[in-house]
Design an enzyme around this catalytic site. Structure first.
Site: not given
Length: 336
Positions: A15, A19, A172, A199, A202, A279
């Site tokens: 994971h 960017d 996102g 995802h 979280e 992450d």
């Protein structure tokens, strides 16, 4: 007791966002290519690309990515970026990494989905040839984006047959776009019969992780909510789902308000499949060596624990069977 050399340990990472993980030197290089001015002082630049140690929310954490987006709008930039992230990993003894990215965020100046994937895979291959790491790409759909746009992006991505592009993810704004909100897109990806992670868990909503499990998704990014939900944890274990845990990131976003709110120890006690991840190396100012140090400090994780979690990561990875066999052998040798 002998001190553990965390840097030297062989590691697997499932994971890691492209960017969110660019080194400062690469950010400067890409800004130069894009003719974008950056602060001259590294500390000032770091403030723009690294999230606060404690954010108000996941959305505040995600603001750091806006600074990087204009730098990743050409084939050359994406290749340089992918090489940089895989190189960083290789230099801390990561032997396998999956780097995820959203083509949509690199299409502002006319790149196609296929071009973005080709460029990222090229950078990963360069790092593989130079450092011996196995590096693969995952394509993310952005859950808050226009669904027809995302559907087109996913379809175009599915046409790409590159052995270094191995699967899909949705990233996102989880809070406002849970699994039910993007169910048609999830079903679309499932129809491809290609690997998928997701995802969920979280942002403090157990229903989202429950929905993800019910949809048959076998890898889960974060799964932080399991710390508070014993019945959901039982379902997670029963369904053989693998958790991609991200400690530093979760503490920053307040997904886990304190270390005690992080699910690791409860997952471990329940026999859940656990992997350790960064992450975002830059946004969270971390790397896997730092993460391992924190697991040892807070949870008394041992070398044998790290071996077990890395073995789990290989088994849950989207690598080919041949690559998994090779990686398991390399891992066993490194920990023997």
């Amino acid at each position: 007791m002998t001190a553990i050399d965390f840097h030297k340990l062989a590691k697997i990472e499932l994971h890691c966002h492209l960017d969110g993980s660019l080194s400062l030197s690469t950010i400067r290089h890409l800004a130069e290519l894009a003719q974008i001015d950056l602060p001259e002082d590294d500390e000032e630049l770091k403030q723009h690309v690294t999230a606060p140690v404690t954010c108000e929310s996941l959305l505040e954490y995600l603001e750091s990515f806006d600074y990087i987006r204009p730098l990743l709008q050409t084939n050359e930039a994406l290749t340089i970026a992918a090489y940089d992230v895989a190189k960083q990993a290789a230099l801390e003894n990561v032997i396998y990494i999956e780097v995820r990215f959203a083509p949509e965020l690199s299409m502002d100046k006319g790149l196609t989905v296929t071009e973005t994937i080709d460029a990222v895979c090229q950078g990963l291959r360069q790092a593989q040839e130079e450092f011996g790491i196995i590096a693969k790409a995952l394509v993310c759909g952005m859950r808050q984006s226009d669904q027809s746009l995302t559907a087109c992006i996913l379809d175009e991505a599915n046409q790409v047959r590159d052995s270094d592009f191995v699967g899909f993810d949705f990233a996102g704004d989880e809070l406002n776009y849970g699994p039910a909100a993007i169910k048609p897109l999830i079903e679309q990806v499932k129809s491809y019969n290609r690997p998928m992670t997701f995802h969920a868990g979280e942002c403090g909503c157990p229903a989202f992780l429950a929905e993800s499990i019910a949809m048959g998704i076998k890898r889960n990014g974060h799964a932080t909510i399991l710390a508070q939900e014993p019945e959901l944890l039982d379902e997670f274990v029963k369904n053989g789902v693998t958790g991609e845990l991200c400690l530093t990131s979760n503490l920053q976003t307040k997904a886990a308000v304190t270390v005690n709110d992080f699910p690791y120890l409860k997952m471990k006690a329940a026999g859940a499949n656990i992997t350790i991840n960064t992450d975002n190396r830059t946004v969270s100012d971390t790397n896997l060596t730092k993460e391992y140090e924190l697991y040892h400090k807070y949870f008394d994780s041992t070398v044998q624990d790290f071996y077990a979690h890395n073995k789990t990561a290989i088994e849950a990875s989207f690598a080919s069977d041949e690559e998994k066999e090779e990686l398991l052998a390399r891992l066993a040798k490194a920990y023997s």
